[in-house]
Enzyme design. Structure first.
Site, PDB file in Angstrom:
ATOM      1  N   GLU A  33     -15.268  -0.318  -0.797  1.00 16.18           N
ATOM      2  CA  GLU A  33     -14.735  -1.655  -0.503  1.00 16.18           C
ATOM      3  C   GLU A  33     -15.675  -2.730  -1.028  1.00 16.18           C
ATOM      4  O   GLU A  33     -16.884  -2.662  -0.803  1.00 16.18           O
ATOM      5  CB  GLU A  33     -14.567  -1.784   1.011  1.00 16.18           C
ATOM      6  CG  GLU A  33     -13.356  -2.571   1.424  1.00 16.18           C
ATOM      7  CD  GLU A  33     -12.052  -1.881   1.053  1.00 16.18           C
ATOM      8  OE1 GLU A  33     -11.500  -2.209  -0.021  1.00 16.18           O
ATOM      9  OE2 GLU A  33     -11.599  -1.019   1.812  1.00 16.18           O
ATOM     10  N   GLY A  51       1.708  -8.617   6.245  1.00 12.23           N
ATOM     11  CA  GLY A  51       0.372  -8.918   6.769  1.00 12.23           C
ATOM     12  C   GLY A  51      -0.545  -7.724   6.834  1.00 12.23           C
ATOM     13  O   GLY A  51      -1.625  -7.785   7.401  1.00 12.23           O
ATOM     14  N   LEU A  75      -1.840  -4.417   2.352  1.00  8.32           N
ATOM     15  CA  LEU A  75      -1.620  -3.201   1.559  1.00  8.32           C
ATOM     16  C   LEU A  75      -1.179  -3.545   0.135  1.00  8.32           C
ATOM     17  O   LEU A  75      -0.507  -2.767  -0.534  1.00  8.32           O
ATOM     18  CB  LEU A  75      -0.597  -2.293   2.248  1.00  8.32           C
ATOM     19  CG  LEU A  75      -1.002  -1.796   3.647  1.00  8.32           C
ATOM     20  CD1 LEU A  75       0.121  -0.966   4.270  1.00  8.32           C
ATOM     21  CD2 LEU A  75      -2.285  -0.964   3.587  1.00  8.32           C
ATOM     22  N   SER A  76      -1.558  -4.740  -0.311  1.00  6.93           N
ATOM     23  CA  SER A  76      -1.376  -5.131  -1.712  1.00  6.93           C
ATOM     24  C   SER A  76       0.072  -5.224  -2.163  1.00  6.93           C
ATOM     25  O   SER A  76       0.440  -4.740  -3.234  1.00  6.93           O
ATOM     26  CB  SER A  76      -2.118  -4.180  -2.645  1.00  6.93           C
ATOM     27  OG  SER A  76      -3.477  -4.270  -2.423  1.00  6.93           O
ATOM     28  N   SER A  77       0.889  -5.887  -1.357  1.00  5.45           N
ATOM     29  CA  SER A  77       2.259  -6.140  -1.810  1.00  5.45           C
ATOM     30  C   SER A  77       2.235  -7.032  -3.053  1.00  5.45           C
ATOM     31  O   SER A  77       3.101  -6.917  -3.919  1.00  5.45           O
ATOM     32  CB  SER A  77       3.072  -6.795  -0.706  1.00  5.45           C
ATOM     33  OG  SER A  77       2.409  -7.937  -0.223  1.00  5.45           O
ATOM     34  N   SER A  78       1.227  -7.887  -3.155  1.00  8.56           N
ATOM     35  CA  SER A  78       1.178  -8.761  -4.339  1.00  8.56           C
ATOM     36  C   SER A  78       0.865  -7.962  -5.601  1.00  8.56           C
ATOM     37  O   SER A  78       1.464  -8.193  -6.653  1.00  8.56           O
ATOM     38  CB  SER A  78       0.177  -9.893  -4.138  1.00  8.56           C
ATOM     39  OG  SER A  78      -1.053  -9.389  -3.699  1.00  8.56           O
ATOM     40  N   GLU A 131      -3.231 -12.478 -11.570  1.00 12.68           N
ATOM     41  CA  GLU A 131      -3.703 -12.879 -10.237  1.00 12.68           C
ATOM     42  C   GLU A 131      -4.952 -13.758 -10.326  1.00 12.68           C
ATOM     43  O   GLU A 131      -5.077 -14.750  -9.615  1.00 12.68           O
ATOM     44  CB  GLU A 131      -3.963 -11.638  -9.369  1.00 12.68           C
ATOM     45  CG  GLU A 131      -4.370 -12.025  -7.965  1.00 12.68           C
ATOM     46  CD  GLU A 131      -3.848 -11.120  -6.874  1.00 12.68           C
ATOM     47  OE1 GLU A 131      -3.006 -10.248  -7.148  1.00 12.68           O
ATOM     48  OE2 GLU A 131      -4.302 -11.298  -5.734  1.00 12.68           O
ATOM     49  N   ASP A 180      -6.617  -2.948  -6.783  1.00 15.70           N
ATOM     50  CA  ASP A 180      -5.250  -2.907  -6.246  1.00 15.70           C
ATOM     51  C   ASP A 180      -4.237  -2.651  -7.358  1.00 15.70           C
ATOM     52  O   ASP A 180      -3.321  -1.834  -7.219  1.00 15.70           O
ATOM     53  CB  ASP A 180      -4.910  -4.224  -5.535  1.00 15.70           C
ATOM     54  CG  ASP A 180      -5.931  -4.589  -4.471  1.00 15.70           C
ATOM     55  OD1 ASP A 180      -6.739  -3.728  -4.096  1.00 15.70           O
ATOM     56  OD2 ASP A 180      -5.917  -5.756  -4.032  1.00 15.70           O
TER      57      ASP A 180
HETATM   58  C1  GLA Z   1      -8.965  -7.097  -2.281  1.00 14.86           C
HETATM   59  C2  GLA Z   1      -9.080  -7.270  -3.792  1.00 14.86           C
HETATM   60  C3  GLA Z   1      -9.625  -6.001  -4.444  1.00 14.86           C
HETATM   61  C4  GLA Z   1     -10.899  -5.529  -3.759  1.00 14.86           C
HETATM   62  C5  GLA Z   1     -10.718  -5.493  -2.241  1.00 14.86           C
HETATM   63  C6  GLA Z   1     -11.994  -5.186  -1.512  1.00 14.86           C
HETATM   64  O1  GLA Z   1      -7.988  -6.132  -1.992  1.00 14.86           O
HETATM   65  O2  GLA Z   1      -7.822  -7.566  -4.341  1.00 14.86           O
HETATM   66  O3  GLA Z   1      -9.846  -6.221  -5.820  1.00 14.86           O
HETATM   67  O4  GLA Z   1     -11.988  -6.337  -4.109  1.00 14.86           O
HETATM   68  O5  GLA Z   1     -10.211  -6.713  -1.738  1.00 14.86           O
HETATM   69  O6  GLA Z   1     -12.436  -3.898  -1.796  1.00 14.86           O
END
Ligand code: GLA
Length: 372
Positions: A30, A114, A117-120, A152, A164
């Site tokens: 992370e 919310g 989980l990276s919907s974008s 992004e 992501d």
């Molecule tokens: C967000 C960012 C990723 C990554 C994480 C942290 O999800 O989009 O690129 O930096 O935070 O690990």
């Protein structure tokens, strides 16, 4: 398929194709991606499905099943809000010199709200994958991910790393995606929880604290400053941690300590997976959480409570996942303790008067692909 019906109803024609791209959850690694480090995410079973046709003019017409009326953009700058994640990919591909004109799109997303989980990223990657196919661009999956990240970073204005988008584009079913964010080399590593009598629960706090974006940019800056002080290209290059810590202080020292040790945790976790010791990875998840909480300072009470309550319910390990300040935690749990973990977390939230978190088991899903 609903996107196809709505596409027909909205644009009066059949879409040329249908694509899907998933969201992601990060197992470990992370805030390492923008430090040229290691990450180990996998794709979740939720994402964005898009029905798309190319257009001969440069116009983008866009409808979301989650957002009401269709939108029309004669020029890309007109897009606002969530539409910028889609339109930004047109922008990034055009900027890179690709012959991308307009398109009609209908998108349908089912990533829990919310959850972090990276919907974008799913929205960006589904757009990039569709345009790559429709306009015959011949881009690799990683190149699609990089275009999505560019969208992004430079169109939406969020300085995220590559994790992501890469996870959404390159993940494989049943596997976690190990990635070296410097070389962009990837390896899909088998991650079979059921075989080991385990589940990975995603605990969605349902909160997203206001400061998330600003704090993300500040952490990134802290890391760059620390690297500069140490005279290395990025924190990835720190080999002597003790020596490095002796030369840093304050925030820079704490951020460096997290990033350097987190990279080692990713490598250690991969070693355990290779050895088939999936049940033993919990300690690394716990250590990652403490480091994110105390050194990187991106956790929040809702995440800490989710992690602590999971461990009280006998999870083998738990940590916050994603950028932090809300979103989700993950807990690795043996089948026989799943109910106890659920009860423990739900009870801890209820005690504090917080809304019940969503708790869902996740198995690694496939990355972006054409469905029809
Ligand atoms: C967000 C960012 C990723 C990554 C994480 C942290 O999800 O989009 O690129 O930096 O935070 O690990």
């Amino acid at each position: 398929m609903r996107v196809v019906d709505v596409f027909r109803g909205t644009f009066g024609a059949e879409p040329e194709g249908v694509w899907h791209a998933p969201g992601r959850v990060n197992l470990i690694g992370e805030h390492t991606d923008y430090n040229d480090g290691f990450v180990l995410p996998f794709a979740v079973p939720w994402g964005v499905t898009a029905a798309v046709s190319p257009r001969q003019d440069g116009v983008v017409r866009l409808r979301s099943l989650q957002a009401g009326e269709p939108l029309t953009f004669e020029s890309l700058d007109e897009a606002e809000g969530w539409a910028r994640y889609v339109v930004g990919v047109f922008w990034a591909l055009r900027e890179a010199g690709h012959p991308v004109r307009g398109a009609d799109l209908v998108v349908d997303g089912d990533v829990p709200q919310g959850a972090g989980l990276s919907s974008s990223a799913a929205l960006e990657v589904v757009t990039g994958t569709a345009l790559n196919d429709l306009y015959g661009l011949g881009l690799s999956k990683m190149e699609v991910a990089l275009a999505a990240q560019r969208a992004e970073n430079d169109f939406v204005g969020m300085p995220c790393g590559i994790m992501d988008q890469a996870a959404s584009a390159l993940a494989e079913e049943g596997k976690a995606l190990f990635m070296d964010c410097r070389s962009l080399g990837t390896r899909n590593i088998p991650f079979d929880l059921a075989q080991h009598g385990l589940q990975l629960l995603i605990i969605n706090t349902g909160v997203r604290h206001e400061l998330a974006d600003g704090q993300y940019a500040r952490r990134r800056q802290d890391c760059e400053n620390a690297a500069k002080h140490l005279g290395v290209a990025s924190l990835r290059d720190v080999t002597d941690l003790a020596g490095a810590l002796g030369r840093l202080s304050g925030d820079e020292r704490r951020r460096a300590q997290h990033v350097v040790t987190e990279n080692h945790r990713v490598e250690a976790l991969i070693g355990l997976l290779r050895a088939g010791a999936v049940r033993e990875i919990g300690a690394l998840l716990n250590a990652s959480h403490l480091s994110l909480r105390d050194q990187f300072e991106v956790s929040c009470p809702e995440l800490d409570v989710a992690v602590e309550a999971s461990l009280r319910g006998r999870a083998r390990g738990a940590r916050m996942t994603g950028g932090g300040f809300g979103g989700s935690a993950i807990a690795l749990v043996a089948d026989e303790h799943v109910q106890a973990v659920r009860d423990s977390v739900t009870g801890a939230y209820a005690e504090r008067g917080w809304a019940a978190p969503g708790i869902y088991p996740a198995t690694p899903a496939a990355g972006a692909r054409r469905l029809a």
